[in-house]
Design an enzyme around this catalytic site. Structure first.
Site, short mmCIF file in Angstrom:
data_model
loop_
_atom_site.label_atom_id
_atom_site.label_comp_id
_atom_site.label_asym_id
_atom_site.label_seq_id
_atom_site.Cartn_x
_atom_site.Cartn_y
_atom_site.Cartn_z
N HIS A 19 0.82 -1.21 0.00
CA HIS A 19 0.00 0.00 0.00
C HIS A 19 0.85 1.26 0.00
O HIS A 19 0.35 2.35 -0.28
CB HIS A 19 -0.89 -0.02 1.25
CG HIS A 19 -2.28 0.47 1.02
ND1 HIS A 19 -2.89 0.55 -0.23
CD2 HIS A 19 -3.22 0.94 1.90
CE1 HIS A 19 -4.12 1.02 -0.09
NE2 HIS A 19 -4.34 1.26 1.17
N ASN A 67 -6.64 6.72 4.39
CA ASN A 67 -8.05 7.08 4.23
C ASN A 67 -8.33 8.57 4.40
O ASN A 67 -9.44 9.02 4.07
CB ASN A 67 -8.91 6.29 5.22
CG ASN A 67 -8.92 4.81 4.90
OD1 ASN A 67 -8.25 4.36 3.99
ND2 ASN A 67 -9.70 4.06 5.67
N ASP A 92 -0.88 2.77 -5.32
CA ASP A 92 -0.93 1.35 -5.65
C ASP A 92 -2.22 1.01 -6.36
O ASP A 92 -3.27 1.57 -6.07
CB ASP A 92 -0.81 0.51 -4.38
CG ASP A 92 -1.90 0.83 -3.37
OD1 ASP A 92 -2.00 1.99 -2.93
OD2 ASP A 92 -2.68 -0.08 -3.03
N ASN A 113 -9.30 4.13 -1.25
CA ASN A 113 -9.70 5.08 -0.22
C ASN A 113 -8.86 6.35 -0.20
O ASN A 113 -9.34 7.43 0.17
CB ASN A 113 -9.66 4.42 1.16
CG ASN A 113 -10.78 3.42 1.34
OD1 ASN A 113 -11.85 3.54 0.74
ND2 ASN A 113 -10.55 2.40 2.16
#
Length: 265
Positions: A19, A67, A92, A113
């Site tokens: 991530h 997020n 990513d 997100n």
């Protein structure tokens, strides 16, 4: 000024996560371009200002966790009075195989997100560099997969990918996304670039083999050899064509008789 934003989660715990490939990319840009200042905390993130080519660039790694990435990006954008088009986000992409990349401007968040948050704060008209990390094959495994570290074997494709992004950062800085994509493909997928190059060269070669007058004319010059019927003019081809078989009954036949009399009988 332009912003190059890498997405990820802050802290050593997440440093090598899939991530965090956006963080890794901007870290490599920072490492390869000595004009950038040391990282410092500002705008709810880690930032570094420098210059790539003729463009002033601010690298940013949001510290708000993935997020809430939009909070850091939105605050930076407002401070410098920039437009969304001045922002490039590197992140990513599950739907791309490892080592693959895609350039894109605008569009939806695709379930990511980090993008969802950025779009909520600045709109959708920013540029994106999507870096493939592959998909675990089951959506129930996605969370553990993206928050898992890259495997040792991933080093073989990850390091060349990050290196080429940094090497070609001048094209990203100048928003020359097509040229950037071409350079990346040539370096990372030379066989694909060669195939695409051959396809692109074919029509150019055909056009180049004609003189300017031939290329623009609807009636090519006569062929050097009668064995090449494509060199015939449209008129000559029409004369040699077999006569069309006309209807002898029905509405179409009636219409033709009205137009031409009994010549069609």
């Amino acid at each position: 000024m332009r912003l190059i934003v890498g997405l990820g989660n802050p802290g050593a715990k997440y440093e090598r996560n899939r991530h965090n490939i956006g963080f890794l990319a901007v870290d490599e840009i920072h490492r390869q371009h000595p004009s950038f200042a040391p990282w410092r905390s500002r705008f709810q993130g880690q930032v570094s200002e420098g210059q790539i080519g003729s463009e002033k660039i601010l690298l940013i790694k949001p510290s708000t966790y993935m997020n809430e990435s939009g909070r850091a990006v939105g605050e930076t954008l407002r401070f410098y009075k920039l437009a969304p088009e001045d922002v490039l986000v590197i992140y990513d992409e599950l739907d791309l195989p490892p080592s693959k990349f895609r350039m894109k401007k605008g569009g939806g968040h695709g379930g990511h997100n980090g993008l969802r948050s950025i779009s909520a704060h600045i709109g959708e008209d920013y540029r994106r560099l999507r870096l493939g990390i592959g998909h675990p094959g089951d959506k129930r495994l996605v969370s553990n997969y993206v928050l898992g570290d890259f495997a040792k074997a991933d080093k073989d494709w990850l390091e060349p990918l990050l290196d080429e992004i940094a090497r070609n950062a001048d094209l990203l800085a100048e928003a020359k996304d097509s040229q950037f994509a071409n350079k990346m493909t040539l370096a990372l997928e030379p066989e694909k670039a060669q195939r695409n190059g051959k396809k692109a060269d074919k029509p150019a070669k055909d056009t180049a083999s004609q003189s300017p007058s031939q290329a623009q004319s609807h009636t090519p010059s006569p062929p050097r050899s009668p064995a090449k019927p494509k060199g015939q003019s449209h008129i000559r081809q029409a004369r040699q064509a077999k006569p069309a078989k006309l209807p002898t009954s029905g509405p179409m036949a009636d219409m033709l008789k009205k137009l031409f009399g009994n010549e069609q009988d």
